[in-house]
Write a protein that holds these residues in place. Sequence first.
Motif, PDB file in Angstrom:
ATOM      1  N   THR A 386      53.804  30.211  37.973  1.00  0.00           N
ATOM      2  CA  THR A 386      54.486  31.499  37.830  1.00  0.00           C
ATOM      3  C   THR A 386      54.747  32.184  39.166  1.00  0.00           C
ATOM      4  OG1 THR A 386      52.364  32.649  37.534  1.00  0.00           O
ATOM      5  CG2 THR A 386      53.496  31.853  35.545  1.00  0.00           C
ATOM      6  N   GLY A 387      54.225  31.622  40.255  1.00  0.00           N
ATOM      7  CA  GLY A 387      54.464  32.205  41.568  1.00  0.00           C
ATOM      8  C   GLY A 387      53.502  33.309  41.950  1.00  0.00           C
ATOM      9  N   GLY A 388      52.401  33.445  41.223  1.00  0.00           N
ATOM     10  CA  GLY A 388      51.436  34.490  41.521  1.00  0.00           C
ATOM     11  C   GLY A 388      50.406  34.060  42.550  1.00  0.00           C
ATOM     12  N   THR A 389      49.889  35.035  43.289  1.00  0.00           N
ATOM     13  CA  THR A 389      48.829  34.799  44.269  1.00  0.00           C
ATOM     14  C   THR A 389      47.559  35.486  43.782  1.00  0.00           C
ATOM     15  OG1 THR A 389      50.448  34.788  46.059  1.00  0.00           O
ATOM     16  CG2 THR A 389      48.132  35.098  46.658  1.00  0.00           C
ATOM     17  N   PRO A 390      46.434  34.761  43.671  1.00  0.00           N
ATOM     18  CA  PRO A 390      45.193  35.406  43.217  1.00  0.00           C
ATOM     19  C   PRO A 390      44.819  36.582  44.100  1.00  0.00           C
ATOM     20  CG  PRO A 390      44.968  33.016  43.203  1.00  0.00           C
ATOM     21  CD  PRO A 390      46.259  33.314  43.902  1.00  0.00           C
ATOM     22  N   VAL A 391      44.410  37.670  43.473  1.00  0.00           N
ATOM     23  CA  VAL A 391      43.984  38.877  44.171  1.00  0.00           C
ATOM     24  C   VAL A 391      42.480  38.789  44.378  1.00  0.00           C
ATOM     25  CG1 VAL A 391      43.867  41.412  44.035  1.00  0.00           C
ATOM     26  CG2 VAL A 391      45.840  40.193  43.122  1.00  0.00           C
ATOM     27  N   PRO A 392      41.936  39.325  45.483  1.00  0.00           N
ATOM     28  CA  PRO A 392      40.483  39.336  45.670  1.00  0.00           C
ATOM     29  C   PRO A 392      39.773  39.889  44.452  1.00  0.00           C
ATOM     30  CG  PRO A 392      41.568  40.096  47.657  1.00  0.00           C
ATOM     31  CD  PRO A 392      42.647  39.908  46.624  1.00  0.00           C
ATOM     32  N   GLU A 393      38.557  39.410  44.253  1.00  0.00           N
ATOM     33  CA  GLU A 393      37.814  39.726  43.034  1.00  0.00           C
ATOM     34  C   GLU A 393      37.658  41.215  42.809  1.00  0.00           C
ATOM     35  OE1 GLU A 393      34.067  37.804  43.112  1.00  0.00           O
ATOM     36  OE2 GLU A 393      34.837  35.899  42.373  1.00  0.00           O
ATOM     37  N   VAL A 394      37.692  41.588  41.529  1.00  0.00           N
ATOM     38  CA  VAL A 394      37.394  42.954  41.110  1.00  0.00           C
ATOM     39  C   VAL A 394      35.961  42.958  40.621  1.00  0.00           C
ATOM     40  CG1 VAL A 394      38.021  44.837  39.589  1.00  0.00           C
ATOM     41  CG2 VAL A 394      39.777  43.277  40.417  1.00  0.00           C
ATOM     42  N   VAL A 395      35.074  43.688  41.302  1.00  0.00           N
ATOM     43  CA  VAL A 395      33.655  43.678  40.963  1.00  0.00           C
ATOM     44  C   VAL A 395      33.191  45.095  40.692  1.00  0.00           C
ATOM     45  CG1 VAL A 395      33.210  41.616  42.340  1.00  0.00           C
ATOM     46  CG2 VAL A 395      32.936  43.868  43.383  1.00  0.00           C
ATOM     47  N   PRO A 396      32.098  45.266  39.888  1.00  0.00           N
ATOM     48  CA  PRO A 396      31.588  46.609  39.635  1.00  0.00           C
ATOM     49  C   PRO A 396      31.098  47.278  40.912  1.00  0.00           C
ATOM     50  CG  PRO A 396      30.717  45.026  38.071  1.00  0.00           C
ATOM     51  CD  PRO A 396      31.384  44.241  39.145  1.00  0.00           C
ATOM     52  N   GLU A 397      31.355  48.548  41.005  1.00  0.00           N
ATOM     53  CA  GLU A 397      30.878  49.309  42.150  1.00  0.00           C
ATOM     54  C   GLU A 397      29.369  49.435  42.096  1.00  0.00           C
ATOM     55  OE1 GLU A 397      31.466  53.891  43.496  1.00  0.00           O
ATOM     56  OE2 GLU A 397      33.275  52.752  43.012  1.00  0.00           O
ATOM     57  N   ARG A 398      28.700  49.375  43.235  1.00  0.00           N
ATOM     58  CA  ARG A 398      27.243  49.455  43.259  1.00  0.00           C
ATOM     59  C   ARG A 398      26.754  50.777  42.690  1.00  0.00           C
ATOM     60  NH1 ARG A 398      25.665  47.046  49.269  1.00  0.00           N
ATOM     61  NH2 ARG A 398      26.500  44.935  48.920  1.00  0.00           N
ATOM     62  N   GLY A 399      25.716  50.648  41.884  1.00  0.00           N
ATOM     63  CA  GLY A 399      25.125  51.836  41.296  1.00  0.00           C
ATOM     64  C   GLY A 399      25.847  52.347  40.081  1.00  0.00           C
ATOM     65  N   ALA A 400      26.858  51.610  39.614  1.00  0.00           N
ATOM     66  CA  ALA A 400      27.623  52.042  38.428  1.00  0.00           C
ATOM     67  C   ALA A 400      27.701  50.896  37.467  1.00  0.00           C
ATOM     68  CB  ALA A 400      29.017  52.505  38.824  1.00  0.00           C
ATOM     69  N   ALA A 401      27.993  51.223  36.218  1.00  0.00           N
ATOM     70  CA  ALA A 401      28.083  50.194  35.187  1.00  0.00           C
ATOM     71  C   ALA A 401      29.277  50.481  34.310  1.00  0.00           C
ATOM     72  CB  ALA A 401      26.797  50.155  34.334  1.00  0.00           C
ATOM     73  N   GLY A 402      29.749  49.438  33.655  1.00  0.00           N
ATOM     74  CA  GLY A 402      30.844  49.593  32.700  1.00  0.00           C
ATOM     75  C   GLY A 402      32.181  49.460  33.362  1.00  0.00           C
ATOM     76  N   PRO A 403      33.208  49.456  32.524  1.00  0.00           N
ATOM     77  CA  PRO A 403      34.551  49.186  32.987  1.00  0.00           C
ATOM     78  C   PRO A 403      35.182  50.260  33.838  1.00  0.00           C
ATOM     79  CG  PRO A 403      34.569  49.760  30.661  1.00  0.00           C
ATOM     80  CD  PRO A 403      33.163  49.644  31.070  1.00  0.00           C
ATOM     81  N   GLU A 404      34.590  51.452  33.898  1.00  0.00           N
ATOM     82  CA  GLU A 404      35.200  52.531  34.663  1.00  0.00           C
ATOM     83  C   GLU A 404      34.846  52.448  36.134  1.00  0.00           C
ATOM     84  OE1 GLU A 404      37.366  54.593  33.752  1.00  0.00           O
ATOM     85  OE2 GLU A 404      37.367  54.089  31.641  1.00  0.00           O
ATOM     86  N   SER A 405      33.968  51.506  36.552  1.00  0.00           N
ATOM     87  CA  SER A 405      33.438  51.558  37.920  1.00  0.00           C
ATOM     88  C   SER A 405      33.852  50.343  38.734  1.00  0.00           C
ATOM     89  CB  SER A 405      31.916  51.652  37.853  1.00  0.00           C
ATOM     90  OG  SER A 405      31.392  50.550  37.131  1.00  0.00           O
ATOM     91  N   GLY A 406      34.959  49.701  38.414  1.00  0.00           N
ATOM     92  CA  GLY A 406      35.373  48.531  39.183  1.00  0.00           C
ATOM     93  C   GLY A 406      36.018  48.917  40.510  1.00  0.00           C
ATOM     94  N   ARG A 407      35.877  48.055  41.541  1.00  0.00           N
ATOM     95  CA  ARG A 407      36.583  48.263  42.811  1.00  0.00           C
ATOM     96  C   ARG A 407      36.985  46.900  43.337  1.00  0.00           C
ATOM     97  NH1 ARG A 407      33.577  47.507  47.527  1.00  0.00           N
ATOM     98  NH2 ARG A 407      31.378  47.094  47.206  1.00  0.00           N
ATOM     99  N   VAL A 408      37.939  46.875  44.198  1.00  0.00           N
ATOM    100  CA  VAL A 408      38.452  45.631  44.745  1.00  0.00           C
ATOM    101  C   VAL A 408      37.798  45.344  46.074  1.00  0.00           C
ATOM    102  CG1 VAL A 408      40.526  44.457  45.544  1.00  0.00           C
ATOM    103  CG2 VAL A 408      40.640  45.983  43.585  1.00  0.00           C
ATOM    104  N   THR A 409      37.304  44.126  46.224  1.00  0.00           N
ATOM    105  CA  THR A 409      36.745  43.702  47.503  1.00  0.00           C
ATOM    106  C   THR A 409      37.330  42.362  47.848  1.00  0.00           C
ATOM    107  OG1 THR A 409      34.873  42.584  46.482  1.00  0.00           O
ATOM    108  CG2 THR A 409      34.572  44.893  47.048  1.00  0.00           C
ATOM    109  N   GLY A 410      37.272  41.986  49.091  1.00  0.00           N
ATOM    110  CA  GLY A 410      37.829  40.693  49.465  1.00  0.00           C
ATOM    111  C   GLY A 410      37.407  40.303  50.853  1.00  0.00           C
TER     112      GLY A 410
END
Length: 410
Positions: A386-410
Amino acid sequence: MGVPSRCRLYKDLPGLVAASYLPGGDLADALRAAEGWSSRAKICLSFLARVRLAPLYVLIVIGIDVILHHAVSAEVRSQIVSANSTNVVNLQNHRIWTLVTSAFVLDERAGVVAMIPLLLLLSVAEVLWGWRRLLVVFFVSNAVTSCLVYGLLLTGVRGGWLGGAITMANDVGTSYGSHAVGGALALTLPVRARRYLVPLAIVVVVLPLLNGGTFTDVGHLLAVLLGFLAGWQMRRRPLAGRLRRPALLRADQTMAYSFDDVTQARAALITALRQHRPVRLDDAAVAWSDRADRIHVQETRDMDAIDGTLAGAAWGVVLGTFVGLPMTGLVIGAGAVAVVARWHDAGLSDTTVERTMHALPAGRGALLLLTDPAGQPALTCALAGTGGTPVPEVVPERGAAGPESGRVTG
């Protein structure tokens, strides 16, 4: 670490799904790729393996009909039909079970041949949608239509426009559910003929009303309209019908791909949606930024105010029937669930989408998928071209839980 306030996130109606993805698209693609009638026949037979609920339901209806016309007297049969009818008297006396049982009882004797069209209709729907969606569309539409007819008849009787005898009229059979399924199919068939099926479905239920139809004919019209809404929702939110709740966002469950533009991201979304049967895909979203640096998102699961209004109205009219106020329940349910849906964030969180877009250059599109790790190899393979490039992983922010606390790192 807070989210950079570069832009505001806008949720758009997922027109891309309505235009490009339809339930049963995998079958349509397979038939287009097949060469010759024999190959197409084999493909159709292989897809018939999905059919389970439709023949079971039709067999139960036939069995009950045979018992009522051959194993019991006419008087007992009349009592059974009356006890399972969704008429005003039964629903006023809180016989709510009739909203389900009425779909299994026929007022008049029906031969096996007469059940063939019903079997074919439900089987096609089950092949395209799966048995869960067929179950929801058929029985929820049957219940909601029965409650709406009950509300209209109750209003008519109380207002003196209808005679009291209509409160005990029998209202049983498969017609409400089958009309709803037919209406939903008219909008979701993955063929061009659907543009003709929608007006045809309307004509079929409107003509009896023009010739002095009964309240049952009004119910058929309401059922078809509910079917249209159900089909429209399947196209807008193809993953919203999942009974299983999405898993909490974790690094090993989220996939993100970057594309040169939103058109490529939309095409990749269609590819991912076609994998929804073999892969446990919990949520999918396309995001992109415009020239004003605003982020736009089109989702396939999370409900918006429109979805909440429709769902709340449906369940509100059913719950309102418990207390004899179906129309009041419809209004309250529509308003309450619309507010909840407007602020509730299910599946891929808005924060995760925003953080992913902040990691990309302006103007690019992105596809985000929430899936089980076991399904990621199949999705990766499907999206390879499809021509897509994988984006760096989306991981939970430290000290937070659940889907509202994700951040992008790479």
